[in-house]
Design a protein around this motif. Structure first.
Motif, short mmCIF file in Angstrom:
data_model
loop_
_atom_site.label_atom_id
_atom_site.label_comp_id
_atom_site.label_asym_id
_atom_site.label_seq_id
_atom_site.Cartn_x
_atom_site.Cartn_y
_atom_site.Cartn_z
N ALA A 232 38.00 34.22 49.88
CA ALA A 232 39.40 33.95 50.01
C ALA A 232 40.12 33.31 48.56
CB ALA A 232 39.62 32.97 50.97
N THR A 233 38.95 33.30 47.75
CA THR A 233 39.54 32.38 46.49
C THR A 233 39.53 33.23 45.10
OG1 THR A 233 37.27 31.49 46.00
CG2 THR A 233 38.91 30.16 47.29
N ALA A 234 39.10 34.43 45.46
CA ALA A 234 38.77 35.44 44.25
C ALA A 234 40.16 35.29 43.49
CB ALA A 234 38.53 36.82 44.71
N SER B 281 45.39 37.28 51.30
CA SER B 281 45.53 36.58 52.39
C SER B 281 46.15 37.02 53.31
CB SER B 281 46.29 35.29 51.79
OG SER B 281 45.71 34.57 50.77
N GLU B 282 46.74 38.25 53.45
CA GLU B 282 47.25 38.91 54.34
C GLU B 282 46.53 39.57 55.37
OE1 GLU B 282 49.68 41.82 52.50
OE2 GLU B 282 51.08 40.60 51.59
N PRO B 283 46.79 39.48 56.47
CA PRO B 283 45.98 40.02 57.48
C PRO B 283 45.80 41.58 57.28
CG PRO B 283 47.83 39.07 58.54
CD PRO B 283 48.06 39.01 57.15
N VAL C 167 52.67 36.56 33.17
CA VAL C 167 51.47 37.08 33.28
C VAL C 167 50.63 36.52 34.67
CG1 VAL C 167 49.16 37.68 32.24
CG2 VAL C 167 51.17 37.95 30.69
N LEU C 168 50.58 35.47 34.69
CA LEU C 168 49.99 34.83 35.79
C LEU C 168 50.70 35.25 37.14
CD1 LEU C 168 48.88 31.45 34.16
CD2 LEU C 168 47.59 33.53 34.53
N ALA C 169 51.86 35.76 37.21
CA ALA C 169 52.45 35.90 38.34
C ALA C 169 51.48 37.42 38.92
CB ALA C 169 53.63 36.34 38.09
N VAL C 170 51.03 38.03 38.19
CA VAL C 170 50.02 39.07 38.67
C VAL C 170 49.10 38.68 39.59
CG1 VAL C 170 48.52 40.89 38.15
CG2 VAL C 170 50.58 40.64 36.51
N PHE C 171 48.55 37.54 39.21
CA PHE C 171 47.24 37.09 39.83
C PHE C 171 47.75 36.23 41.16
CE2 PHE C 171 45.90 38.03 35.86
CZ PHE C 171 44.74 38.77 36.05
N ASP C 172 49.27 35.77 41.41
CA ASP C 172 49.73 34.74 42.19
C ASP C 172 50.05 36.08 43.32
OD1 ASP C 172 49.44 32.50 40.99
OD2 ASP C 172 51.33 32.67 40.24
N VAL C 173 50.36 36.97 42.95
CA VAL C 173 50.53 38.13 43.98
C VAL C 173 49.31 38.59 44.46
CG1 VAL C 173 51.81 40.47 44.34
CG2 VAL C 173 53.24 38.71 43.07
N LEU C 174 48.54 38.89 43.89
CA LEU C 174 47.29 39.21 44.40
C LEU C 174 46.62 38.25 45.40
CD1 LEU C 174 45.05 41.50 44.33
CD2 LEU C 174 44.00 40.12 42.37
N ASP C 175 46.86 37.12 44.93
CA ASP C 175 46.42 35.91 45.82
C ASP C 175 47.17 36.15 47.37
OD1 ASP C 175 44.74 33.82 46.90
OD2 ASP C 175 46.53 32.39 46.43
N ASN D 233 39.98 41.76 43.10
CA ASN D 233 40.49 42.48 44.24
C ASN D 233 38.95 43.19 44.91
OD1 ASN D 233 42.01 44.30 45.86
ND2 ASN D 233 42.96 45.17 44.30
N ALA D 234 38.04 43.31 44.28
CA ALA D 234 36.74 43.79 44.55
C ALA D 234 36.04 42.48 45.39
CB ALA D 234 35.83 44.31 43.53
N ALA D 235 36.01 41.47 44.62
CA ALA D 235 35.33 40.36 45.39
C ALA D 235 35.97 40.04 46.61
CB ALA D 235 35.34 39.13 44.24
N ALA D 236 37.14 40.03 46.49
CA ALA D 236 38.03 39.49 47.87
C ALA D 236 37.64 40.26 49.03
CB ALA D 236 39.48 39.79 47.53
#
Length: 192
Positions: free
Chosen positions: A168-170, A98-100, A86-94, A159-162
């Motif tokens: 960068a830490t959202a 971080s992508e340009p 489940v946490l993989a979802v947030f790792d991918v979002l991170d 996603n919105a906060a980022a």
């Protein structure tokens, strides 16, 4: 300049994705998409009768790409506890944040630009189904589960906060919140 790879449809969608996401859908005219994709106007209209049809296809494609990326990461963790999948979802979002060129959620952006267009709204609705379905499957719960709804809201908020807060830490904060939420769930016999 040599011939561009991919089908005409793929070139149009790649160009639309790059331009619509970076600049905004309404800010990009169809003539610019046609010119930058190297496709004749008449050929474009064979594939997409209207700009809105192209917008809907762009959104579905973007959804499919993210869905595959997240699902792939969750599946790669198949030997780990369900919480890690489940946490993989947030790792991918991170990674995405971080992508340009990150400009927030393409679907929230499109919803703001096309609040009433049926095809665009259908593409947004299509995207809104995959994450709850993935989480429900991983957690072995039905789609109306409160934990799933909370995790989706945490994801959306990150996603919105980022984007809006340039945070960068959202996603990492969201991951910690998801860990807390997951720690409150009662284990089930089907959880593995």
């Amino acid at each position: 300049m040599g011939k561009r790879p991919g089908t005409v449809r793929e070139r149009l969608l790649e160009t639309a994705d790059r331009l619509f996401y970076a600049t905004g859908i309404h800010a990009v005219g169809i003539d610019r998409v046609i010119a930058e994709s190297g496709v004749a106007k008449s050929t474009m209209y064979v594939h997409f009768r209207t700009k809105e049809e192209l917008v809907a296809a762009y959104l579905r494609r973007r959804s499919d790409v993210m869905r595959a990326r997240v699902t792939g990461e969750a599946e790669a963790r198949a030997q780990e506890p369900v919480e890690e999948r489940v946490l993989a979802v947030f790792d991918v979002l991170d990674e995405v944040i971080s992508e340009p060129g990150f400009r927030g959620c393409a679907f929230a952006n499109a919803a703001a630009e096309y609040p009433h267009h049926a095809d665009v709204q259908a593409a947004i609705a299509y995207d809104r189904t995959w994450l709850p379905a993935l989480l429900s499957g991983l957690l072995h719960v039905d789609g109306g589960d409160e934990l799933v709804a909370a995790l989706v809201q945490v994801y959306d908020g990150a996603n919105a906060a980022a984007h809006l807060d340039h945070s960068a830490t959202a996603a990492r904060t969201a991951r910690k919140t998801a860990e807390l939420l997951l720690s409150t769930r009662r284990p089930t016999s089907s959880t593995a």
